[in-house]
Each structure stands twice: as C-alpha cells, then as structure tokens.
Design a protein around this motif. Sequence first.
Motif, PDB file in Angstrom:
ATOM      1  N   PRO A 204      11.011  11.843 -15.902  1.00 40.35           N
ATOM      2  CA  PRO A 204      10.135  12.965 -16.238  1.00 40.35           C
ATOM      3  C   PRO A 204       8.805  13.013 -15.492  1.00 40.35           C
ATOM      4  O   PRO A 204       8.278  14.094 -15.256  1.00 40.35           O
ATOM      5  N   ASN A 205       8.266  11.879 -15.078  1.00 41.02           N
ATOM      6  CA  ASN A 205       6.959  11.915 -14.416  1.00 41.02           C
ATOM      7  C   ASN A 205       7.050  12.005 -12.896  1.00 41.02           C
ATOM      8  O   ASN A 205       6.041  11.969 -12.219  1.00 41.02           O
ATOM      9  N   ILE A 206       8.250  12.174 -12.354  1.00 37.28           N
ATOM     10  CA  ILE A 206       8.408  12.236 -10.896  1.00 37.28           C
ATOM     11  C   ILE A 206       7.657  13.429 -10.306  1.00 37.28           C
ATOM     12  O   ILE A 206       7.114  13.348  -9.206  1.00 37.28           O
ATOM     13  N   ILE A 207       7.586  14.524 -11.040  1.00 37.27           N
ATOM     14  CA  ILE A 207       6.891  15.725 -10.557  1.00 37.27           C
ATOM     15  C   ILE A 207       5.414  15.445 -10.333  1.00 37.27           C
ATOM     16  O   ILE A 207       4.792  16.010  -9.449  1.00 37.27           O
ATOM     17  N   LEU A 208       4.848  14.554 -11.129  1.00 36.62           N
ATOM     18  CA  LEU A 208       3.433  14.203 -10.996  1.00 36.62           C
ATOM     19  C   LEU A 208       3.199  13.145  -9.929  1.00 36.62           C
ATOM     20  O   LEU A 208       2.070  12.959  -9.471  1.00 36.62           O
ATOM     21  N   ARG A 209       4.257  12.439  -9.525  1.00 31.56           N
ATOM     22  CA  ARG A 209       4.089  11.276  -8.654  1.00 31.56           C
ATOM     23  C   ARG A 209       4.578  11.479  -7.222  1.00 31.56           C
ATOM     24  O   ARG A 209       4.126  10.783  -6.318  1.00 31.56           O
ATOM     25  N   ALA A 210       5.520  12.364  -7.009  1.00 29.85           N
ATOM     26  CA  ALA A 210       6.095  12.550  -5.673  1.00 29.85           C
ATOM     27  C   ALA A 210       5.809  13.962  -5.163  1.00 29.85           C
ATOM     28  O   ALA A 210       5.800  14.921  -5.942  1.00 29.85           O
ATOM     29  N   PRO A 211       5.584  14.113  -3.862  1.00 34.42           N
ATOM     30  CA  PRO A 211       5.364  15.446  -3.286  1.00 34.42           C
ATOM     31  C   PRO A 211       6.571  16.367  -3.504  1.00 34.42           C
ATOM     32  O   PRO A 211       7.728  15.918  -3.456  1.00 34.42           O
ATOM     33  N   LEU A 212       6.294  17.631  -3.745  1.00 33.60           N
ATOM     34  CA  LEU A 212       7.370  18.590  -4.033  1.00 33.60           C
ATOM     35  C   LEU A 212       8.383  18.699  -2.887  1.00 33.60           C
ATOM     36  O   LEU A 212       9.567  18.894  -3.131  1.00 33.60           O
ATOM     37  N   GLY A 213       7.923  18.574  -1.653  1.00 32.12           N
ATOM     38  CA  GLY A 213       8.851  18.645  -0.522  1.00 32.12           C
ATOM     39  C   GLY A 213       9.900  17.538  -0.587  1.00 32.12           C
ATOM     40  O   GLY A 213      11.077  17.760  -0.276  1.00 32.12           O
ATOM     41  N   MET A 214       9.479  16.342  -0.969  1.00 37.03           N
ATOM     42  CA  MET A 214      10.419  15.215  -1.101  1.00 37.03           C
ATOM     43  C   MET A 214      11.387  15.456  -2.251  1.00 37.03           C
ATOM     44  O   MET A 214      12.583  15.160  -2.147  1.00 37.03           O
ATOM     45  N   ILE A 215      10.872  15.996  -3.352  1.00 34.02           N
ATOM     46  CA  ILE A 215      11.730  16.290  -4.497  1.00 34.02           C
ATOM     47  C   ILE A 215      12.759  17.350  -4.127  1.00 34.02           C
ATOM     48  O   ILE A 215      13.936  17.239  -4.474  1.00 34.02           O
TER      49      ILE A 215
ATOM     50  N   ASN B  18       5.935  -2.198 -10.464  1.00 30.91           N
ATOM     51  CA  ASN B  18       4.981  -1.135 -10.758  1.00 30.91           C
ATOM     52  C   ASN B  18       4.815  -0.290  -9.507  1.00 30.91           C
ATOM     53  O   ASN B  18       4.569  -0.831  -8.437  1.00 30.91           O
ATOM     54  N   GLY B  19       4.960   1.020  -9.632  1.00 34.54           N
ATOM     55  CA  GLY B  19       4.778   1.890  -8.482  1.00 34.54           C
ATOM     56  C   GLY B  19       5.961   2.816  -8.280  1.00 34.54           C
ATOM     57  O   GLY B  19       6.772   3.027  -9.183  1.00 34.54           O
ATOM     58  N   LEU B  20       6.057   3.345  -7.072  1.00 33.37           N
ATOM     59  CA  LEU B  20       7.109   4.314  -6.742  1.00 33.37           C
ATOM     60  C   LEU B  20       7.449   4.191  -5.259  1.00 33.37           C
ATOM     61  O   LEU B  20       6.557   4.094  -4.417  1.00 33.37           O
ATOM     62  N   ALA B  21       8.740   4.209  -4.967  1.00 36.48           N
ATOM     63  CA  ALA B  21       9.216   4.201  -3.581  1.00 36.48           C
ATOM     64  C   ALA B  21      10.332   5.231  -3.459  1.00 36.48           C
ATOM     65  O   ALA B  21      10.850   5.733  -4.465  1.00 36.48           O
ATOM     66  N   ARG B  22      10.672   5.517  -2.237  1.00 38.21           N
ATOM     67  CA  ARG B  22      11.800   6.422  -1.998  1.00 38.21           C
ATOM     68  C   ARG B  22      12.619   5.897  -0.837  1.00 38.21           C
ATOM     69  O   ARG B  22      12.135   5.169   0.027  1.00 38.21           O
ATOM     70  N   MET B  23      13.900   6.308  -0.810  1.00 39.46           N
ATOM     71  CA  MET B  23      14.774   6.052   0.320  1.00 39.46           C
ATOM     72  C   MET B  23      14.971   7.400   1.012  1.00 39.46           C
ATOM     73  O   MET B  23      15.139   8.425   0.346  1.00 39.46           O
ATOM     74  N   PHE B  24      14.941   7.389   2.355  1.00 41.06           N
ATOM     75  CA  PHE B  24      15.112   8.650   3.078  1.00 41.06           C
ATOM     76  C   PHE B  24      15.682   8.391   4.465  1.00 41.06           C
ATOM     77  O   PHE B  24      15.712   7.272   4.951  1.00 41.06           O
ATOM     78  N   TYR B  25      16.163   9.468   5.074  1.00 43.39           N
ATOM     79  CA  TYR B  25      16.659   9.425   6.448  1.00 43.39           C
ATOM     80  C   TYR B  25      16.177  10.675   7.163  1.00 43.39           C
ATOM     81  O   TYR B  25      15.658  11.607   6.534  1.00 43.39           O
ATOM     82  N   TYR B  26      16.320  10.672   8.477  1.00 42.25           N
ATOM     83  CA  TYR B  26      15.916  11.828   9.275  1.00 42.25           C
ATOM     84  C   TYR B  26      17.140  12.631   9.680  1.00 42.25           C
ATOM     85  O   TYR B  26      18.171  12.073  10.071  1.00 42.25           O
TER      86      TYR B  26
ATOM     87  N   GLU C 196      10.253   3.657   1.688  1.00 43.28           N
ATOM     88  CA  GLU C 196       8.803   3.828   1.798  1.00 43.28           C
ATOM     89  C   GLU C 196       8.168   3.853   0.411  1.00 43.28           C
ATOM     90  O   GLU C 196       8.709   4.466  -0.510  1.00 43.28           O
ATOM     91  N   THR C 197       7.013   3.219   0.282  1.00 41.55           N
ATOM     92  CA  THR C 197       6.267   3.305  -0.972  1.00 41.55           C
ATOM     93  C   THR C 197       5.514   4.633  -1.015  1.00 41.55           C
ATOM     94  O   THR C 197       4.940   5.059  -0.016  1.00 41.55           O
ATOM     95  N   LEU C 198       5.554   5.284  -2.166  1.00 38.34           N
ATOM     96  CA  LEU C 198       4.838   6.551  -2.348  1.00 38.34           C
ATOM     97  C   LEU C 198       3.535   6.352  -3.104  1.00 38.34           C
ATOM     98  O   LEU C 198       2.712   7.264  -3.175  1.00 38.34           O
ATOM     99  N   GLU C 199       3.385   5.181  -3.670  1.00 37.85           N
ATOM    100  CA  GLU C 199       2.165   4.779  -4.364  1.00 37.85           C
ATOM    101  C   GLU C 199       1.949   3.304  -4.037  1.00 37.85           C
ATOM    102  O   GLU C 199       2.861   2.630  -3.566  1.00 37.85           O
TER     103      GLU C 199
ATOM    104  N   ALA D 116       0.833  -1.201   0.000  1.00 41.62           N
ATOM    105  CA  ALA D 116       0.000   0.000   0.000  1.00 41.62           C
ATOM    106  C   ALA D 116       0.869   1.253   0.000  1.00 41.62           C
ATOM    107  O   ALA D 116       2.042   1.217   0.411  1.00 41.62           O
ATOM    108  N   LYS D 117       0.301   2.343  -0.425  1.00 42.46           N
ATOM    109  CA  LYS D 117       0.979   3.636  -0.355  1.00 42.46           C
ATOM    110  C   LYS D 117       1.352   3.911   1.110  1.00 42.46           C
ATOM    111  O   LYS D 117       0.547   3.698   2.020  1.00 42.46           O
ATOM    112  N   GLY D 118       2.575   4.374   1.339  1.00 39.34           N
ATOM    113  CA  GLY D 118       3.011   4.744   2.682  1.00 39.34           C
ATOM    114  C   GLY D 118       3.593   3.603   3.512  1.00 39.34           C
ATOM    115  O   GLY D 118       3.954   3.820   4.661  1.00 39.34           O
ATOM    116  N   GLU D 119       3.706   2.405   2.948  1.00 38.44           N
ATOM    117  CA  GLU D 119       4.294   1.286   3.704  1.00 38.44           C
ATOM    118  C   GLU D 119       5.809   1.415   3.741  1.00 38.44           C
ATOM    119  O   GLU D 119       6.439   1.761   2.750  1.00 38.44           O
ATOM    120  N   LEU D 120       6.380   1.111   4.907  1.00 42.42           N
ATOM    121  CA  LEU D 120       7.828   1.087   5.037  1.00 42.42           C
ATOM    122  C   LEU D 120       8.320  -0.322   4.736  1.00 42.42           C
ATOM    123  O   LEU D 120       7.942  -1.279   5.416  1.00 42.42           O
TER     124      LEU D 120
END
Length: 186
Positions: free
Chosen positions: A157-168, A51-59, A93-96, A31-35
């Motif tokens: 090219p489609n990342i702008i449509l798929r990921a929040p601007l703050g993450m980008i 199929n989908g989109l995920a991101r790697m991040f740290y605090y 985390e999955t973004l979609e 699901a969207k938002g799963e770690l």
Amino acid sequence: MKLLEQISKYIKLDSLTEDFFYTETQTKTFAKGELLSHQNTYNRNVYYMENGLARMFYYEKGKDITTNFYSEGKAFGSVDTIFSNVASVYNIETLEESTITFCDYKKLEELCSISLTSANFSRYILGNLMTQMSKRMSSLQHMTAKEKYAQLLEENPNIILRAPLGMIATYLGISQETLSRIRSEI
C-alpha cells in the motif's frame, strides 16, 4: 538482526544456522540510487531488505522497465545468475537509503547441505518466490490495468508514496498517463 527474527517465526533455529548468519552475512546501509547488481554481471548474492526500498529493472529500447519492488522483509537477488549461472539481464537499485543483509548464495547452499533446518527453510522461501512469480505472471496476462493497480495497492500500500510513478507504471505494464487516469478514478 531482523533477518534472524524473521526466520525464527517460521523455523526453530539450530546453532549452525545462527552461526552462519552471524559469520557469513553482511549488513550494510546503501545510499539511495546505488546499484546492488548490474546487468551483464554474475552477482550471486542473496539479499534481505531490513529497511528501505529497492527495485529490479532492465533496459528496453532506451527505457528502464521495473520488474519488481522489494521493501522491508523481502528476499531478492539475480535469480537468472544464481540458478542458471548466466549473466543477469537485470539491475537492482535502491530507491531509498536501505539497510540490507546479504550473503553469497554458494555459502547458503553449503549451509543447506549440512543443516536440514536451513534446507527446509530454503525450500519454504523458494516456494514463496515461485508463488509470487506465478501470481505476477498471471496478473500481467489476465488483469486489467485497474485490477493490477488495485492488487499492487493491496500487497504494497505505501509503494505509491515511496516509488516514482514512472517506475510503478512500467512495473504494471502501462503508460504513466494510464496510471494517472486510474489513480484519479479511485
């Protein structure tokens, strides 16, 4: 299986490799938002985005900083844990809603020890990952914010449509305000 289709573009699959992907990998829809992976854990899974989109991040100082995005056809994992056997400093985390094929890296290593075809493909993947890391480091050190944004649009090219601007913005190492200004100029 999309992963096998992708691999067969680069190598002639042997029976050991095909059998491995049917018996040792799992494909699951998250699901969207799963770690998929948490910081301070030892996750040795290797993932392939079907199929989908995920991101790697740290605090850092209470903010989350995106280090990478993974869309269709990308392989990813907690490289710090996989290769250095240390607890990862990253979350994934999955973004979609995302369909992902994954397996334990140790199992993949075992396959590579008995299949030259798989070992050669593994080297090919690692070479591509190293090239991507080098390109990413170079962009962070030597490119302007506008150049980094243009490169992101060229590569994904489609990342702008798929990921929040703050993450980008955190991925590019710029503020959200700077990103908004750059977007209005382009």
